[in-house]
Design an enzyme around this catalytic site. Structure first.
Site, PDB file in Angstrom:
ATOM      1  N   SER A 162       0.860  -1.188   0.000  1.00 45.42           N
ATOM      2  CA  SER A 162       0.000   0.000   0.000  1.00 45.42           C
ATOM      3  C   SER A 162       0.892   1.231   0.000  1.00 45.42           C
ATOM      4  CB  SER A 162      -0.857   0.011   1.272  1.00 45.42           C
ATOM      5  OG  SER A 162      -1.441   1.283   1.474  1.00 45.42           O
TER       6      SER A 162
ATOM      7  N   TYR B  33      -1.237  -0.571  10.612  1.00 45.29           N
ATOM      8  CA  TYR B  33      -1.446  -0.966   9.210  1.00 45.29           C
ATOM      9  C   TYR B  33      -0.227  -0.580   8.364  1.00 45.29           C
ATOM     10  CZ  TYR B  33      -3.527  -1.151   4.518  1.00 45.29           C
ATOM     11  OH  TYR B  33      -3.780  -1.433   3.187  1.00 45.29           O
TER      12      TYR B  33
HETATM   13  N1  LIG Z   1      -8.691  -0.682  -0.957  1.00 46.51           N
HETATM   14  C1  LIG Z   1      -7.631   0.109  -0.848  1.00 46.51           C
HETATM   15  O1  LIG Z   1      -7.740   1.346  -0.892  1.00 46.51           O
HETATM   16  C2  LIG Z   1      -6.261  -0.498  -0.714  1.00 46.51           C
HETATM   17  C3  LIG Z   1      -5.148   0.338  -0.858  1.00 46.51           C
HETATM   18  C4  LIG Z   1      -3.887  -0.192  -0.723  1.00 46.51           C
HETATM   19  C5  LIG Z   1      -3.717  -1.536  -0.451  1.00 46.51           C
HETATM   20  N2  LIG Z   1      -4.794  -2.346  -0.302  1.00 46.51           N
HETATM   21  C6  LIG Z   1      -4.579  -3.765   0.003  1.00 46.51           C
HETATM   22  O2  LIG Z   1      -5.211  -4.540  -0.980  1.00 46.51           O
HETATM   23  C7  LIG Z   1      -5.441  -5.843  -0.461  1.00 46.51           C
HETATM   24  C8  LIG Z   1      -6.858  -6.268  -0.830  1.00 46.51           C
HETATM   25  O3  LIG Z   1      -7.780  -5.428  -0.158  1.00 46.51           O
HETATM   26  P1  LIG Z   1      -9.122  -4.881  -0.821  1.00 46.51           P
HETATM   27  O4  LIG Z   1      -9.028  -3.408  -0.858  1.00 46.51           O
HETATM   28  O5  LIG Z   1      -9.430  -5.616  -2.052  1.00 46.51           O
HETATM   29  O6  LIG Z   1     -10.169  -5.197   0.364  1.00 46.51           O
HETATM   30  P2  LIG Z   1     -11.249  -6.341   0.577  1.00 46.51           P
HETATM   31  O7  LIG Z   1     -12.286  -6.270  -0.491  1.00 46.51           O
HETATM   32  O8  LIG Z   1     -11.674  -6.213   1.990  1.00 46.51           O
HETATM   33  O9  LIG Z   1     -10.425  -7.688   0.364  1.00 46.51           O
HETATM   34  C9  LIG Z   1      -9.716  -8.342   1.390  1.00 46.51           C
HETATM   35  C10 LIG Z   1      -9.658  -9.819   1.046  1.00 46.51           C
HETATM   36  O10 LIG Z   1      -8.871 -10.495   2.037  1.00 46.51           O
HETATM   37  C11 LIG Z   1      -9.581 -11.663   2.433  1.00 46.51           C
HETATM   38  N3  LIG Z   1      -9.249 -12.061   3.780  1.00 46.51           N
HETATM   39  C12 LIG Z   1      -9.435 -11.370   4.924  1.00 46.51           C
HETATM   40  N4  LIG Z   1      -9.030 -12.098   5.982  1.00 46.51           N
HETATM   41  C13 LIG Z   1      -8.574 -13.272   5.484  1.00 46.51           C
HETATM   42  C14 LIG Z   1      -8.043 -14.444   6.073  1.00 46.51           C
HETATM   43  N5  LIG Z   1      -7.845 -14.523   7.401  1.00 46.51           N
HETATM   44  N6  LIG Z   1      -7.692 -15.477   5.275  1.00 46.51           N
HETATM   45  C15 LIG Z   1      -7.890 -15.401   3.932  1.00 46.51           C
HETATM   46  N7  LIG Z   1      -8.364 -14.297   3.304  1.00 46.51           N
HETATM   47  C16 LIG Z   1      -8.716 -13.265   4.087  1.00 46.51           C
HETATM   48  C17 LIG Z   1     -11.056 -11.272   2.314  1.00 46.51           C
HETATM   49  O11 LIG Z   1     -11.873 -12.421   2.145  1.00 46.51           O
HETATM   50  P3  LIG Z   1     -12.648 -13.213   3.299  1.00 46.51           P
HETATM   51  O12 LIG Z   1     -13.241 -12.207   4.214  1.00 46.51           O
HETATM   52  O13 LIG Z   1     -13.664 -13.981   2.503  1.00 46.51           O
HETATM   53  O14 LIG Z   1     -11.652 -14.113   3.934  1.00 46.51           O
HETATM   54  C18 LIG Z   1     -11.019 -10.474   1.027  1.00 46.51           C
HETATM   55  O15 LIG Z   1     -11.106 -11.346  -0.073  1.00 46.51           O
HETATM   56  C19 LIG Z   1      -5.173  -5.759   1.032  1.00 46.51           C
HETATM   57  O16 LIG Z   1      -3.895  -6.319   1.308  1.00 46.51           O
HETATM   58  C20 LIG Z   1      -5.161  -4.260   1.300  1.00 46.51           C
HETATM   59  O17 LIG Z   1      -4.368  -3.921   2.413  1.00 46.51           O
HETATM   60  C21 LIG Z   1      -6.069  -1.863  -0.442  1.00 46.51           C
END
Ligand SMILES: NC(=O)c1ccc[n+]([C@@H]2O[C@H](COP(=O)([O-])OP(=O)(O)OC[C@H]3O[C@@H](n4cnc5c(N)ncnc54)[C@H](OP(=O)(O)O)[C@@H]3O)[C@@H](O)[C@H]2O)c1
Length: 267
Positions: A161, A174
């Site tokens: 991130s 985070y």
């Molecule tokens: N959105 C942003 O602005 C942003 C910016 C920078 C970086 N990121 C990073 O991008 C990545 C994806 O996030 P996202 O934005 O797409 O959010 P998201 O829609 O909340 O996706 C998170 C994913 O992680 C899975 N997850 C959570 N706990 C888990 C566990 N214990 N075991 C296996 N899977 C698990 C969730 O699925 P389940 O709940 O079904 O397990 C979900 O598929 C993350 O690493 C986040 O830090 C996001």
């Protein structure tokens, strides 16, 4: 938030099936960036194993990929459990073959003032964003090594991130976990690059996903949701296209650290 379990090519840069023959694993594939990435990799020809805890969401995703002519399997797994991830790696080997494209993406963002002492939230972020990421590396690195030794492209791509490098109030734990991932990427490259395993990290800015909905601190949650409405944020498909571009590059090319921001995001 626009959820995308239908083939979306709004940000498409690549054409054809440059990933045909590749075996991909995407963690955190039940929503957001992971779901969009799994769809895009499948659309570009890869067979895809999708990992997360919500089995129903994964099955919806694999059904969408299969209906579009692709290959995908669901593996419901909590990546914080080392044995469970090892078992997932064995299932991928049995059902799809040796993985050569690992998208280590599952993560959670639980921002809050440090003085609130939300230690459960600290632990959840450390367990998933650090231990979970290491469990995936531990389970799938043997796959990548085998693929690279066979002369195939081999990619380890982790979602960090911009929080890894920015100084943002309330983001301390985070940001610490994401700084770990970004620096880990640099260190792994030193060891794995000479073995022809490409190591990359993507540092996105604001992406329109479920991520803010998990924040337990109401003020911090509202802050995140508010920011999403103030600018035109990235969509998960934009990040997915970046992952695909890294994987589709010629084998001797390693794009290692990519920052992707919404144009209007100032910091
Ligand atoms: N959105 C942003 O602005 C942003 C910016 C920078 C970086 N990121 C990073 O991008 C990545 C994806 O996030 P996202 O934005 O797409 O959010 P998201 O829609 O909340 O996706 C998170 C994913 O992680 C899975 N997850 C959570 N706990 C888990 C566990 N214990 N075991 C296996 N899977 C698990 C969730 O699925 P389940 O709940 O079904 O397990 C979900 O598929 C993350 O690493 C986040 O830090 C996001």
């Amino acid at each position: 938030m626009k959820e995308a379990f239908a083939m979306s090519t709004t940000a498409a840069l690549l054409t054809g099936t440059p990933l045909a023959g590749r075996v991909a694993v995407v963690s955190g594939a039940s929503s957001g960036i992971g779901a969009a990435t799994a769809l895009r990799l499948a659309e570009l020809g890869a067979s895809v194993a999708v990992l997360a805890r919500r089995k129903d969401r994964l099955e919806e995703l694999t059904a969408a990929i299969t209906a579009a002519g692709g290959t995908a399997i669901t593996i419901a797994v909590d990546v914080t459990g080392r044995d469970a991830v090892q078992d997932a790696a064995a299932q991928v080997a049995d059902r799809l073959g040796t993985a050569d494209l690992v998208v280590n993406n599952a993560g959670v963002q639980l921002i809050s003032p440090i003085t609130d002492l939300r230690q459960d939230d600290w632990q959840r972020q450390i367990d998933l964003n650090i231990t979970g990421v290491m469990n995936v590396i531990g389970a799938f690195l043997p796959h990548l090594t085998t693929a690279a030794e066979a002369g195939r492209p081999a990619d380890l791509i982790t979602t960090s991130s911009i929080a890894a490098t920015r100084i943002l109030e309330k983001f301390s734990v985070y940001s610490g976990t994401k700084a770990y991932i970004s620096h880990l990427t640099r260190l792994l490259r030193v060891e794995l690059g000479p073995k022809n395993i490409r190591v990359a990290t993507i540092e996105p800015g604001m992406v329109d996903t479920e991520l803010p909905s998990h924040v337990t601190d109401p003020d911090a949650g509202a802050l995140m949701e508010g920011l999403l409405t103030e600018i035109d944020p990235l969509q998960p498909a934009d990040v997915a296209e970046t992952v695909a571009f890294i994987a589709a590059s010629p084998r001797h090319v390693n794009l290692t650290e990519i920052t992707i921001l919404p144009t209007a995001q100032a910091v």
